[in-house]
Design a protein around this motif. Structure first.
Motif, short mmCIF file in Angstrom:
data_model
loop_
_atom_site.label_atom_id
_atom_site.label_comp_id
_atom_site.label_asym_id
_atom_site.label_seq_id
_atom_site.Cartn_x
_atom_site.Cartn_y
_atom_site.Cartn_z
N ASP A 1 0.83 -1.20 0.00
CA ASP A 1 0.00 0.00 0.00
C ASP A 1 0.87 1.26 0.00
O ASP A 1 2.11 1.17 0.06
N PRO A 2 0.27 2.44 -0.06
CA PRO A 2 1.06 3.68 -0.13
C PRO A 2 1.95 3.92 1.08
O PRO A 2 2.96 4.62 0.98
N ALA A 3 1.59 3.35 2.24
CA ALA A 3 2.39 3.54 3.45
C ALA A 3 3.55 2.56 3.55
O ALA A 3 4.33 2.61 4.50
N GLY A 4 3.67 1.66 2.57
CA GLY A 4 4.75 0.67 2.60
C GLY A 4 4.37 -0.63 3.26
O GLY A 4 5.19 -1.55 3.35
N ASN A 5 3.12 -0.75 3.76
CA ASN A 5 2.66 -2.02 4.33
C ASN A 5 2.55 -3.05 3.22
O ASN A 5 2.14 -2.73 2.11
#
Length: 201
Positions: free
Chosen positions: A73-77
């Motif tokens: 995802d955009p947060a790096g998760n």
């Protein structure tokens, strides 16, 4: 004839007796209500799950090989088979090829031929998502053609991406699609530029 003295403790008031019985009934009903509630949901504040996007990865029916889905995802998760929940992403189905695909019903063995993994995005987090396929385990040493689709569910079903890629051998990783979710939930910048996720963990 001398009569015995009546003490206050010996007197019985039917009104107080009725109130006491009502109190016992109320406490009993309260305990039953508490037992009927779901304590886990009360603790975690869980709400019924819903999906904003569904990522579906499949490969040929009855193929014995194990292909894994990786989504960032955009947060790096990153969600994958060892991290089934990350951010707003959930790996709802992890398929291992033919492994554990046999069930017994009424004494008969039934094989589930479908090879399919499903990841749901249960909220809108703006930014870029990457969907990769990883050839985790090979039983026959042959290349595997993988089909990937991304469907936006709300407010109506809309296919964001549908495509295929071929994984040649065990250990191969391929980027199926990268797409950007905008703050209003719409999708833009859909592409297939390669990005590695597996080696980062």
């Amino acid at each position: 004839m001398r009569r015995g003295r009546h003490t206050r403790e010996q007197e019985v008031d039917p009104f107080y007796d009725m109130l006491f019985n009502m109190l016992i009934a109320f406490v009993f009903c309260f305990i039953i209500a508490l037992l009927a509630m779901n304590p886990k949901a009360l603790k975690t504040g869980d709400i019924p799950s819903k999906a904003e996007f569904i990522v579906n990865l499949s490969w040929p029916d009855l193929n014995p090989d194990d292909i894994d889905t990786w989504v960032q995802d955009p947060a790096g998760n990153v969600v994958w088979y060892r991290s089934r929940e990350a951010g707003l992403m959930h790996l709802d189905r992890d398929d291992r090829g033919l492994a554990q695909d046999v069930i017994v019903v009424n004494g008969r063995e039934i094989v589930n031929p479908l090879n399919q993994e499903v990841v749901t995005l249960r909220g809108i987090a703006a930014g870029e998502y990457t969907v990769n396929a990883h050839y985790f385990e090979s039983k026959d040493g042959k290349p595997v053609e993988v089909t990937v689709s991304v469907i936006k569910v709300n407010p109506r079903a809309e296919v964001v991406f549908y495509g295929q890629l071929t994984l040649a051998r065990k250990g191969d990783e391929g980027t199926a699609v990268r797409f950007t979710v905008l703050p209003d939930g719409s999708v833009g910048n859909v592409n297939t530029l390669a990005k590695t996720l597996v080696q980062r963990l």
